[in-house]
Enzyme design. Sequence first.
Site, PDB file in Angstrom:
ATOM      1  N   ASP A 151      17.437 -32.132 -36.188  1.00 18.79           N
ATOM      2  CA  ASP A 151      18.431 -31.138 -35.759  1.00 18.79           C
ATOM      3  C   ASP A 151      18.868 -31.349 -34.308  1.00 18.79           C
ATOM      4  O   ASP A 151      19.248 -30.412 -33.624  1.00 18.79           O
ATOM      5  CB  ASP A 151      17.881 -29.726 -35.953  1.00 18.79           C
ATOM      6  CG  ASP A 151      16.592 -29.477 -35.166  1.00 18.79           C
ATOM      7  OD1 ASP A 151      16.103 -30.397 -34.486  1.00 18.79           O
ATOM      8  OD2 ASP A 151      16.077 -28.350 -35.243  1.00 18.79           O
ATOM      9  N   ARG A 159      15.621 -34.663 -32.716  1.00 19.27           N
ATOM     10  CA  ARG A 159      15.053 -33.873 -31.632  1.00 19.27           C
ATOM     11  C   ARG A 159      13.577 -34.234 -31.516  1.00 19.27           C
ATOM     12  O   ARG A 159      12.764 -33.872 -32.355  1.00 19.27           O
ATOM     13  CB  ARG A 159      15.202 -32.372 -31.893  1.00 19.27           C
ATOM     14  CG  ARG A 159      14.519 -31.504 -30.814  1.00 19.27           C
ATOM     15  CD  ARG A 159      14.840 -30.025 -30.965  1.00 19.27           C
ATOM     16  NE  ARG A 159      14.596 -29.506 -32.296  1.00 19.27           N
ATOM     17  CZ  ARG A 159      13.492 -28.864 -32.686  1.00 19.27           C
ATOM     18  NH1 ARG A 159      12.519 -28.651 -31.836  1.00 19.27           N
ATOM     19  NH2 ARG A 159      13.373 -28.426 -33.928  1.00 19.27           N
TER      20      ARG A 159
END
Length: 173
Positions: A151, A159
């Site tokens: 994400d 991430r």
Amino acid sequence: MRSLFILALLLITTAGCFGQDKKQRKMDQTPAQHNPYYSRTDTTRLQVSNAEWKKILPADLYAVSREQATERAFTGKYWDADTRGTYYCAVCGNALFRSDAKFASTCGWPSFFEPIRPNSVIYREDRSLGMDRIEVICERCDSHLGHIFDDGPPPTHKRFCMNSVSLDSEPLR
């Protein structure tokens, strides 16, 4: 977004506080002066036992790096830092991330969208806490750094959610 909130809540409630005051934690988050394995230039893979690491590392760094603990969200020294420079493994000095790959993810831990080089970290499945995650490990010393999620921002959409205690940084001069 709800799953990120639940994940953060789980980690906050299950993570150890390590029982140290802020002054002691600050002292423990600097590179160990008596760590013979710490080097920012040597990339030789290390084969050090956990018993040896336990003698060398501060308690909070040992708990995270060798026992896969997680520091509490919004408490680490790098979660909202914006200093330009390079981030290294706090255990062995291996170069891990550049500050230009760091972004504000608001998750409470320092986040990066890519490592400094492809082989600076390795990945392992992590099914702890009833979740399916990917653990991020220092390639040089096999220390737990955090986890990677899908994400993040472009260009990688990844991430790398790292524990501040697992990182050292050197600002650009």
